[in-house]
Design a protein around this motif. Structure first.
Motif, short mmCIF file in Angstrom:
data_model
loop_
_atom_site.label_atom_id
_atom_site.label_comp_id
_atom_site.label_asym_id
_atom_site.label_seq_id
_atom_site.Cartn_x
_atom_site.Cartn_y
_atom_site.Cartn_z
N GLU A 218 0.90 -1.17 -0.03
CA GLU A 218 0.02 0.19 0.00
C GLU A 218 0.75 1.14 0.03
O GLU A 218 0.49 2.37 -0.63
CB GLU A 218 -0.93 -0.01 1.04
CG GLU A 218 -2.03 -0.97 1.13
CD GLU A 218 -2.96 -1.28 2.47
OE1 GLU A 218 -2.91 -0.31 3.15
OE2 GLU A 218 -3.90 -1.92 2.37
N GLN A 219 2.13 1.06 0.59
CA GLN A 219 2.90 2.40 0.58
C GLN A 219 3.44 2.64 -0.73
O GLN A 219 3.45 3.83 -1.09
CB GLN A 219 4.20 2.39 1.56
CG GLN A 219 3.49 2.30 3.14
CD GLN A 219 4.45 2.27 4.13
OE1 GLN A 219 5.77 1.47 3.67
NE2 GLN A 219 4.82 2.72 5.31
N LEU A 220 3.82 1.56 -1.46
CA LEU A 220 4.28 1.93 -2.60
C LEU A 220 3.11 2.43 -3.52
O LEU A 220 3.51 3.20 -4.48
CB LEU A 220 4.90 0.52 -3.35
CG LEU A 220 5.59 0.64 -4.85
CD1 LEU A 220 6.67 1.73 -4.60
CD2 LEU A 220 6.20 -0.67 -5.05
N GLU A 221 2.03 1.91 -3.32
CA GLU A 221 1.04 2.38 -4.41
C GLU A 221 0.70 3.83 -4.20
O GLU A 221 0.40 4.47 -4.94
CB GLU A 221 -0.17 1.44 -4.02
CG GLU A 221 -1.44 1.80 -4.76
CD GLU A 221 -2.81 0.86 -4.52
OE1 GLU A 221 -3.62 1.03 -4.97
OE2 GLU A 221 -2.58 -0.15 -3.81
N ALA A 222 0.69 4.01 -2.80
CA ALA A 222 0.30 5.62 -2.41
C ALA A 222 1.40 6.44 -2.88
O ALA A 222 1.13 7.60 -3.44
CB ALA A 222 0.12 5.66 -0.96
N LYS A 223 2.81 5.92 -2.69
CA LYS A 223 3.86 6.82 -3.15
C LYS A 223 3.67 7.18 -4.81
O LYS A 223 4.03 8.15 -5.41
CB LYS A 223 5.04 6.00 -3.06
CG LYS A 223 6.41 6.98 -3.40
CD LYS A 223 7.48 6.40 -2.66
CE LYS A 223 8.82 7.25 -3.08
NZ LYS A 223 8.89 8.53 -2.56
N GLY A 224 3.40 6.00 -5.48
CA GLY A 224 3.01 5.95 -7.14
C GLY A 224 2.21 7.34 -7.51
O GLY A 224 2.26 7.76 -8.50
N LYS A 225 0.93 7.00 -6.65
CA LYS A 225 -0.28 8.16 -6.63
C LYS A 225 0.22 9.36 -6.40
O LYS A 225 -0.07 10.39 -7.14
CB LYS A 225 -1.29 7.70 -6.04
CG LYS A 225 -2.18 6.47 -6.42
CD LYS A 225 -3.14 6.11 -5.47
CE LYS A 225 -4.13 5.04 -5.97
NZ LYS A 225 -5.18 4.63 -5.15
N GLY A 226 1.11 9.65 -5.53
CA GLY A 226 1.67 10.89 -5.00
C GLY A 226 2.53 11.47 -6.17
O GLY A 226 2.70 12.77 -6.41
N ASP A 227 3.34 10.53 -6.89
CA ASP A 227 4.57 10.97 -8.04
C ASP A 227 3.62 11.58 -9.15
O ASP A 227 3.82 12.30 -9.69
CB ASP A 227 5.15 9.64 -8.26
CG ASP A 227 6.26 9.52 -7.46
OD1 ASP A 227 6.56 10.55 -6.51
OD2 ASP A 227 6.91 8.42 -7.33
N GLN A 228 2.55 10.70 -9.26
CA GLN A 228 1.47 11.31 -10.61
C GLN A 228 0.90 12.65 -10.27
O GLN A 228 0.77 13.46 -10.98
CB GLN A 228 0.23 10.13 -10.65
CG GLN A 228 0.96 8.80 -11.14
CD GLN A 228 -0.23 7.70 -11.31
OE1 GLN A 228 -0.99 8.02 -12.22
NE2 GLN A 228 -0.26 6.80 -10.76
#
Length: 61
Positions: free
Chosen positions: A29-39
């Motif tokens: 979930e942390q990696l997924e959230a970080k990815g959304k943040g980068d977008q």
């Protein structure tokens, strides 16, 4: 918007999408959230560049 800035913003969004997809695939979930943040960061930078371009065009004439 300069081509370099546009390319970097697109790269940020693409990197974010890869992270988000990897996070979903692995259940991280942390990696997924970080990815959304980068977008979001890429979108925000692109919007800021568009505002700067619009301001330049407005004050040019």
């Amino acid at each position: 918007m300069s081509a370099g800035a546009k390319a970097k913003n697109i790269a940020d969004k693409a990197k974010g999408k890869v992270k988000e997809t990897a996070g979903k695939a692995t259940g991280d979930e942390q990696l997924e959230a970080k990815g959304k943040g980068d977008q979001v960061k890429g979108d925000a930078k692109q919007a800021a560049e568009k505002v700067k371009d619009a301001a330049k065009d407005t004050f040019k004439g």
